[in-house]
Design a protein around this motif. Structure first.
Motif, PDB file in Angstrom:
ATOM      1  N   MET A 172      43.907  41.593  41.625  1.00  0.00           N
ATOM      2  CA  MET A 172      43.743  40.464  42.281  1.00  0.00           C
ATOM      3  C   MET A 172      43.199  39.350  41.360  1.00  0.00           C
ATOM      4  O   MET A 172      43.860  38.385  41.040  1.00  0.00           O
ATOM      5  CB  MET A 172      42.327  40.054  43.628  1.00  0.00           C
ATOM      6  N   GLY A 173      43.222  40.223  40.287  1.00  0.00           N
ATOM      7  CA  GLY A 173      43.295  39.271  38.463  1.00  0.00           C
ATOM      8  C   GLY A 173      42.381  38.445  38.520  1.00  0.00           C
ATOM      9  O   GLY A 173      41.447  37.529  37.688  1.00  0.00           O
ATOM     10  N   GLN A 174      41.063  39.438  38.967  1.00  0.00           N
ATOM     11  CA  GLN A 174      39.321  38.689  39.708  1.00  0.00           C
ATOM     12  C   GLN A 174      39.072  39.821  37.360  1.00  0.00           C
ATOM     13  O   GLN A 174      38.165  40.220  38.157  1.00  0.00           O
ATOM     14  CB  GLN A 174      38.704  38.747  40.101  1.00  0.00           C
ATOM     15  N   TYR A 175      39.306  39.647  36.739  1.00  0.00           N
ATOM     16  CA  TYR A 175      39.396  39.839  35.560  1.00  0.00           C
ATOM     17  C   TYR A 175      37.226  40.118  34.945  1.00  0.00           C
ATOM     18  O   TYR A 175      36.619  41.208  34.898  1.00  0.00           O
ATOM     19  CB  TYR A 175      39.845  39.777  34.606  1.00  0.00           C
ATOM     20  N   THR A 176      36.897  38.765  35.274  1.00  0.00           N
ATOM     21  CA  THR A 176      35.657  38.548  34.921  1.00  0.00           C
ATOM     22  C   THR A 176      34.329  39.794  35.850  1.00  0.00           C
ATOM     23  O   THR A 176      33.439  39.652  35.811  1.00  0.00           O
ATOM     24  CB  THR A 176      35.072  37.259  35.006  1.00  0.00           C
ATOM     25  N   ARG A 177      35.359  39.059  37.481  1.00  0.00           N
ATOM     26  CA  ARG A 177      34.144  40.344  38.793  1.00  0.00           C
ATOM     27  C   ARG A 177      34.306  41.792  38.710  1.00  0.00           C
ATOM     28  O   ARG A 177      33.395  42.572  38.815  1.00  0.00           O
ATOM     29  CB  ARG A 177      34.392  39.846  40.095  1.00  0.00           C
ATOM     30  N   ALA A 178      35.448  41.841  37.802  1.00  0.00           N
ATOM     31  CA  ALA A 178      35.786  43.256  38.113  1.00  0.00           C
ATOM     32  C   ALA A 178      34.688  44.028  36.388  1.00  0.00           C
ATOM     33  O   ALA A 178      34.006  45.223  36.740  1.00  0.00           O
ATOM     34  CB  ALA A 178      37.320  43.214  37.604  1.00  0.00           C
TER      35      ALA A 178
END
Length: 182
Positions: free
Chosen positions: A129-135
């Protein structure tokens, strides 16, 4: 005695709800609301969750499930409720919710055998989903809690570095590689 009587009331209402869901659902919701943080409120919420799942009433399921998790975090029903919410979210393709509930599960039950797998899956969903920081937060939790099998460390570190590059932080990507891989 009071707890037993309350349990019988909720049980009777739950059985009646199976036959007349629309009307009895409202009654169970009122019991849950009036019960507040009492055992009866918790039992009513759990009855709503189980019955709404059987009735495929997703709005009621999510409403009651989230209330139970928030209002009764130590409930014996919280773990099962999170499992129901994860499975339901998967079935209807709500990936953001799947990741949210998996993260909550891993946070609440870090020693559960599913927690590491849930964090890994949540991280991959976040990447998609493009939520790289949360990943990367999920990956870091996996590493920090020692819940990551040794053979997956390289994969996770490379994914974290790639995520950092995706958000334009090449220096952090290199630091991550050096920190975990030497």
């Amino acid at each position: 005695i009071v707890r037993s009587a309350e349990s019988k009331v909720v049980s009777t209402m739950t059985m009646a709800a199976m036959d007349d869901w629309e009307n009895k659902r409202e009654e169970l919701m009122q019991v849950a609301d009036k019960g507040g943080l009492s055992d009866m409120g918790e039992q009513a919420l759990n009855a709503l969750i189980i019955t709404s799942e059987d009735q495929n009433d997703l709005p009621t399921l999510y409403d009651a499930g989230n209330k139970l998790i928030k209002s009764f975090p130590k409930s014996t029903h919280a773990k099962n409720t999170l499992g129901i919410l994860i499975n339901t979210s998967v079935k209807i393709g709500q990936l953001r919710l799947v990741a949210d509930y998996m993260e909550q599960f891993a946070q609440r039950y870090p020693k559960d055998h599913n927690s590491a797998d849930f964090l890994m899956q949540a991280a991959r969903i976040r990447e998609g989903m493009g939520q790289y920081t949360r990943a990367n937060q999920d990956y870091q939790r996996l590493i920090a809690h020692g819940r990551l099998p040794a053979e997956q460390l390289d994969e996770v570190v490379f994914a974290m570095a790639d995520n950092m590059q995706q958000i334009g932080n090449k220096d952090a990507a290199l630091r991550t590689m050096r920190t975990y891989l030497g």
